[in-house]
Design a protein around this motif. Structure first.
Motif, short mmCIF file in Angstrom:
data_model
loop_
_atom_site.label_atom_id
_atom_site.label_comp_id
_atom_site.label_asym_id
_atom_site.label_seq_id
_atom_site.Cartn_x
_atom_site.Cartn_y
_atom_site.Cartn_z
N ARG A 175 -51.33 0.43 28.49
CA ARG A 175 -52.06 -0.55 29.29
C ARG A 175 -52.00 -1.93 28.65
NH1 ARG A 175 -57.28 -2.74 30.45
NH2 ARG A 175 -57.60 -2.81 32.70
N GLU A 232 -52.34 5.64 31.57
CA GLU A 232 -53.27 4.64 31.07
C GLU A 232 -54.71 5.17 31.03
OE1 GLU A 232 -52.88 0.97 33.21
OE2 GLU A 232 -50.88 0.59 32.41
N LYS A 233 -55.07 5.98 32.00
CA LYS A 233 -56.43 6.52 32.08
C LYS A 233 -56.73 7.44 30.90
CE LYS A 233 -59.60 8.85 35.17
NZ LYS A 233 -59.77 9.55 36.41
N GLN A 251 -53.88 3.82 26.07
CA GLN A 251 -54.49 2.51 25.89
C GLN A 251 -53.46 1.48 25.43
OE1 GLN A 251 -57.04 2.02 22.18
NE2 GLN A 251 -57.01 4.26 22.34
N ARG A 259 -49.74 5.59 23.10
CA ARG A 259 -50.86 6.23 23.80
C ARG A 259 -51.20 5.43 25.05
NH1 ARG A 259 -55.34 6.39 19.41
NH2 ARG A 259 -54.50 4.32 19.04
N LEU A 286 -57.79 -2.25 22.81
CA LEU A 286 -57.35 -1.18 21.91
C LEU A 286 -58.47 -0.85 20.93
CD1 LEU A 286 -53.79 -2.60 21.19
CD2 LEU A 286 -54.37 -0.69 22.69
N ASP A 287 -58.63 0.43 20.63
CA ASP A 287 -59.72 0.87 19.75
C ASP A 287 -59.44 0.64 18.27
OD1 ASP A 287 -61.03 1.81 22.02
OD2 ASP A 287 -60.24 3.85 21.79
N ARG A 327 -56.58 7.46 27.65
CA ARG A 327 -56.43 6.45 26.60
C ARG A 327 -55.87 6.99 25.28
NH1 ARG A 327 -58.80 1.71 26.61
NH2 ARG A 327 -59.52 1.89 24.47
N GLU A 328 -56.30 8.18 24.87
CA GLU A 328 -55.91 8.72 23.57
C GLU A 328 -54.69 9.64 23.64
OE1 GLU A 328 -57.09 7.74 20.67
OE2 GLU A 328 -58.42 6.38 21.74
#
Length: 150
Positions: free
Chosen positions: A63, A91-92, A60, A58, A14-15, A94-95
């Protein structure tokens, strides 16, 4: 503690996760090393924070949650009544937010997983409904009360 002293915990995938404490930094022959206290409980806290948050889940985060539950894309898709490709696509991106019923169902699945309640048989039964042909509803009056006919 300043923001620069927080540890950006990118290893979870996760970012946007930062640790205020619960970690130690050390120097190794290969550079700086990080030891994180009780990663399993940390991941549980991240999962609880995600599903309790007001913002849509979101890609990400989906996932992360799926992997946290040790679930394949195929299994999650089956429980949600979606295709494996849908999970892959979410999932791809991410945002990108997952909105509506899918977001709410993900929260229910993860919440039940966290609380140890077995929701899987119920969701599998619901998924089976997609494969059943519609039938007529037969009702009968039994002593002044409408009931499903036997």
């Amino acid at each position: 503690m300043s923001a620069t002293e927080h540890y950006h915990y990118e290893e979870c995938g996760l970012d946007h996760v930062y640790l205020v404490n619960g970690f130690t930094k050390s120097q190794t022959p290969y550079g700086e090393g990080i030891a994180i206290k009780d990663v399993e409980k940390l991941h549980e806290a991240i999962a609880r924070t995600i599903i309790a948050g007001p913002q849509p889940i979101r890609g990400q985060e989906l996932r992360f949650l799926r992997k946290f539950m040790d679930m394949s894309q195929k299994t999650l898709a089956s429980l949600m009544g979606e295709t494996e490709q849908d999970i892959f696509r979410w999932e791809k991106k991410r945002e990108k937010s997952i909105n509506g019923a899918a977001d709410r169902l993900i929260r229910v699945i993860v919440g039940q997983y966290l609380d140890g309640t077995e929701i899987r048989p119920f969701l599998e039964r619901l998924a089976e409904l997609d494969q059943v042909e519609p039938t007529d509803i037969l009702l009968e009056d039994r002593e002044g009360h409408w009931k499903q006919a036997a």
